[in-house]
Motif scaffolding. Sequence first.
Motif, PDB file in Angstrom:
ATOM      1  N   ALA A   2       0.811  -1.217   0.000  1.00 51.71           N
ATOM      2  CA  ALA A   2       0.000   0.000   0.000  1.00 51.71           C
ATOM      3  C   ALA A   2       0.844   1.266   0.000  1.00 51.71           C
ATOM      4  CB  ALA A   2      -0.939  -0.003   1.208  1.00 51.71           C
ATOM      5  N   ALA A   3       2.087   1.171   0.459  1.00 55.44           N
ATOM      6  CA  ALA A   3       2.964   2.342   0.491  1.00 55.44           C
ATOM      7  C   ALA A   3       3.535   2.684  -0.881  1.00 55.44           C
ATOM      8  CB  ALA A   3       4.102   2.099   1.483  1.00 55.44           C
ATOM      9  N   ARG A   4       3.295   1.819  -1.869  1.00 51.12           N
ATOM     10  CA  ARG A   4       3.861   2.010  -3.201  1.00 51.12           C
ATOM     11  C   ARG A   4       2.861   2.733  -4.098  1.00 51.12           C
ATOM     12  NH1 ARG A   4       7.710  -2.118  -3.968  1.00 51.12           N
ATOM     13  NH2 ARG A   4       8.004  -1.233  -6.034  1.00 51.12           N
ATOM     14  N   ALA A   5       3.199   3.949  -4.505  1.00 52.81           N
ATOM     15  CA  ALA A   5       2.251   4.792  -5.252  1.00 52.81           C
ATOM     16  C   ALA A   5       1.894   4.208  -6.613  1.00 52.81           C
ATOM     17  CB  ALA A   5       2.839   6.190  -5.422  1.00 52.81           C
ATOM     18  N   ASN A   6       2.758   3.380  -7.194  1.00 56.90           N
ATOM     19  CA  ASN A   6       2.523   2.853  -8.537  1.00 56.90           C
ATOM     20  C   ASN A   6       1.657   1.597  -8.547  1.00 56.90           C
ATOM     21  OD1 ASN A   6       4.811   1.619  -7.226  1.00 56.90           O
ATOM     22  ND2 ASN A   6       5.223   0.524  -9.130  1.00 56.90           N
ATOM     23  N   LEU A   7       1.260   1.115  -7.373  1.00 54.97           N
ATOM     24  CA  LEU A   7       0.500  -0.134  -7.282  1.00 54.97           C
ATOM     25  C   LEU A   7      -0.934   0.124  -6.821  1.00 54.97           C
ATOM     26  CD1 LEU A   7       3.175  -2.399  -5.544  1.00 54.97           C
ATOM     27  CD2 LEU A   7       2.725  -2.161  -7.994  1.00 54.97           C
ATOM     28  N   HIS A   8      -1.847  -0.640  -7.401  1.00 48.92           N
ATOM     29  CA  HIS A   8      -3.242  -0.646  -6.948  1.00 48.92           C
ATOM     30  C   HIS A   8      -3.450  -1.978  -6.223  1.00 48.92           C
ATOM     31  CE1 HIS A   8      -3.844   2.757  -9.645  1.00 48.92           C
ATOM     32  NE2 HIS A   8      -3.221   2.038 -10.572  1.00 48.92           N
TER      33      HIS A   8
END
Length: 253
Positions: free
Chosen positions: A131-137
């Motif tokens: 969840a901390a990764r902006a590029n992942l949904h």
Amino acid sequence: MYAEERQQEILRRARSAGRVDVVTLAAELDVTTETIRRDLTSLERAGVLRRVHGGAIPVERLGFEPALATRDEVMTGEKERIAKAALAELPDDGSVIIDAGTTTGRLVQVLPADRELTVVVNSPPLATALAARANLHVIMLGGRLRGKTLATVDDWALRPLAHLNVDVAFMATNGCSLSRGLTTPDPAEAAIKRAMVKAAQRSVLLADHTKFTNTYLATFAELGEIDVLITDTGLDDALAADLAAAGPEVIRA
């Protein structure tokens, strides 16, 4: 041989033979019996062996399922190499499932920052890390949380999987054999894993070589349902060839 290497060899022998003997190990590994006893104590504390009179037996033989934290401390170098090799199986964009597990957890840690991916997980710790990764949904499957594995199971996890179509499922397993396929101790968790494989166009198994000496209660996939099997160099050459003949491409990292 360093203590960690010796202990991994002791564990390998225990899983292969079903039991190890202190005196025999001391002679064959050229150390004292006191050293072997200390090694067995360390392996017992790690939750992978149980001491018995004169030696030890693997916990799998007793029907135990080691907790997640215990399994995360074993074969760490191999798991990291497997996870890095699995990056080659990621789509450039699209969707993936990452199954709950310690080796799949290593994959979460090394996911590249430049991929736009939808990631489906059934593990709250993995969902939190992703969840901390902006590029992942991130899609988190609900359901009952198993304390042993921190994986969600049962109907609230199964129902969404029935309506998902992902590019790749990165799967974990407790055991794998030519005759029984991919197995795990808990039938509820096996049902989730089975649904994950079904939801994916391609399935990639991440499993260190020790998994290929074990068979557990519930089968969730046959080897022919797996497209790629990524393991480590500890897997025997002959067994690797037999596994590849059963269907999947075998990669030893």
